[in-house]
Write an enzyme that holds these catalytic residues in place. Structure first.
Site, PDB file in Angstrom:
ATOM      1  CG  HIS A 183      -1.939  -0.987   1.262  1.00 45.96           C
ATOM      2  ND1 HIS A 183      -1.791  -2.243   1.687  1.00 45.96           N
ATOM      3  CD2 HIS A 183      -3.207  -0.822   0.823  1.00 45.96           C
ATOM      4  CE1 HIS A 183      -2.900  -3.064   1.348  1.00 45.96           C
ATOM      5  NE2 HIS A 183      -3.927  -1.923   0.800  1.00 45.96           N
ATOM      6  CG  ASP A 253      -3.908  -5.690  -4.689  1.00 50.32           C
ATOM      7  OD1 ASP A 253      -4.931  -5.118  -4.479  1.00 50.32           O
ATOM      8  OD2 ASP A 253      -3.036  -5.966  -3.758  1.00 50.32           O
TER       9      ASP A 253
END
Length: 340
Positions: A183, A253
């Protein structure tokens, strides 16, 4: 014509701009987050509105509902569910008990989602951890070895499907050796390809028959030192489609994660060039969504075939006694707590 991307939205209802965007660009699916989920009635209305706007009655609506830290729906909206490691503890004591708990967890979560019109859960997670694995994975992992992860992942996925919800296995071909959180930064894994083949790829290979998978934003230097898996033709052709043998729908993702550098348009173009079927963009930012849509092709060819096959795998949920299943599930969770 449907485009090969999945988008988020900003709030509990579609704004006028979002409705116009979805009607014009026609994404394949919508993904929901906690910001979108405050009441059952509003979630159902949002799901129905999205499908009406894109003109597809069974357009996929996705959510991340693993249990533990990664769950967008929480009490009192739905009952609580533990992190995946709980099933692994039970499995270590009794393989059948661990599998049963995971199946019931998937069954109950699937029933929660199906009741809201949500048809896809971004689970199970098939990453095999190491002692140095980033906390981004942590107790989300089902167990410390490929066998546990495979068995629990299969049971959880089958529970979801029995309730009328399609699973998305993640993060292919494996996020378990990553030492940083994708992230925020790009993980680089230097493991030998033979070790990856023997351990990390094994759960994905065993569950390659499932309809959908999500990529890992991870660089494997022994496979492609220049590109993360999401944007690597070598990894997608050679490993995902080759060694693992996955022929289902492959989505990226989240594109807004910091592991991917460069402009949004370039991030999208690179993942399609690498062989992904679908771009996933989650944060609901309209400016970014416009760039994702511009860079995403119309769904066609092999991507369209795989998308159609994924939807064709869906079956209505089978009836079950929810109170009885929940009571059994709670008893198994109590066993797991006693093993801690």
């Amino acid at each position: 014509m449907t485009k090969a991307f999945i988008a988020g939205c900003a709030g509990e209802t579609l704004s006028a701009d979002e409705r116009a965007f979805f009607a014009r660009e026609r994404p394949w699916g919508l993904i929901l987050f906690s910001r979108n989920c405050t009441s059952s009635e509003r979630i159902r209305a949002l799901v129905d509105d999205f499908r009406s706007v894109v003109g597809v009655s069974n357009a996929p609506v996705l959510i991340d509902q693993e249990g533990g830290r990664v769950r967008r729906l929480r009490p009192p909206l739905v009952e609580d569910y533990p992190a995946g490691a709980v099933y692994g503890r039970l499995f270590a004591a009794s393989r059948e008990t661990g599998r049963r708990a995971a199946h019931l967890g998937g069954r109950l979560i699937g029933a929660d989602l199906a009741g809201l019109g949500i048809t896809v859960d971004c689970a199970p997670i098939l990453d095999v951890p190491t002692p140095l694995t980033s906390e981004a994975i942590g107790d989300r992992a089902y167990g410390p070895d490929a066998d546990t992860v495979t068995e629990i992942g299969r049971a959880f996925a089958e529970g979801l499907m029995t309730s009328g919800v399609l699973p998305v296995v993640k993060h292919m071909p494996g996020h378990g050796r990553a030492r940083v959180d994708s992230h925020y930064e790009l993980p680089v894994v230097d493991a030998d390809p033979a070790a990856l083949e023997a351990v990390d790829f094994a759960p994905f290979r065993a569950l390659a028959d499932l309809p959908m998978a999500m990529t890992a934003h991870v660089v494997f230097t022994g496979l492609d030192p220049d590109c993360c898996a999401t944007q690597s033709r070598r990894v997608i052709d050679g490993i995902v489609r080759g060694q693992i043998g996955f022929d289902g729908l492959l989505m990226s993702d989240d594109l807004s994660m910091r592991a991917l550098g460069g402009a949004v348009h370039d991030r999208v173009a690179r993942l399609f060039d690498a062989g992904c079927d679908m771009a996933l963009h989650c944060n609901g930012d309209m400016d970014e969504m416009i760039e994702v849509a511009r860079a995403s092709p119309v769904l066609a060819g092999e991507g369209e075939r795989r998308a159609q096959a994924a939807l064709a795998a869906w079956r209505p949920g089978l009836p079950f006694d929810r109170a009885e299943a929940r009571a059994e599930y709670e008893a198994l969770l109590a066993e797991a707590a006693a093993l801690s």
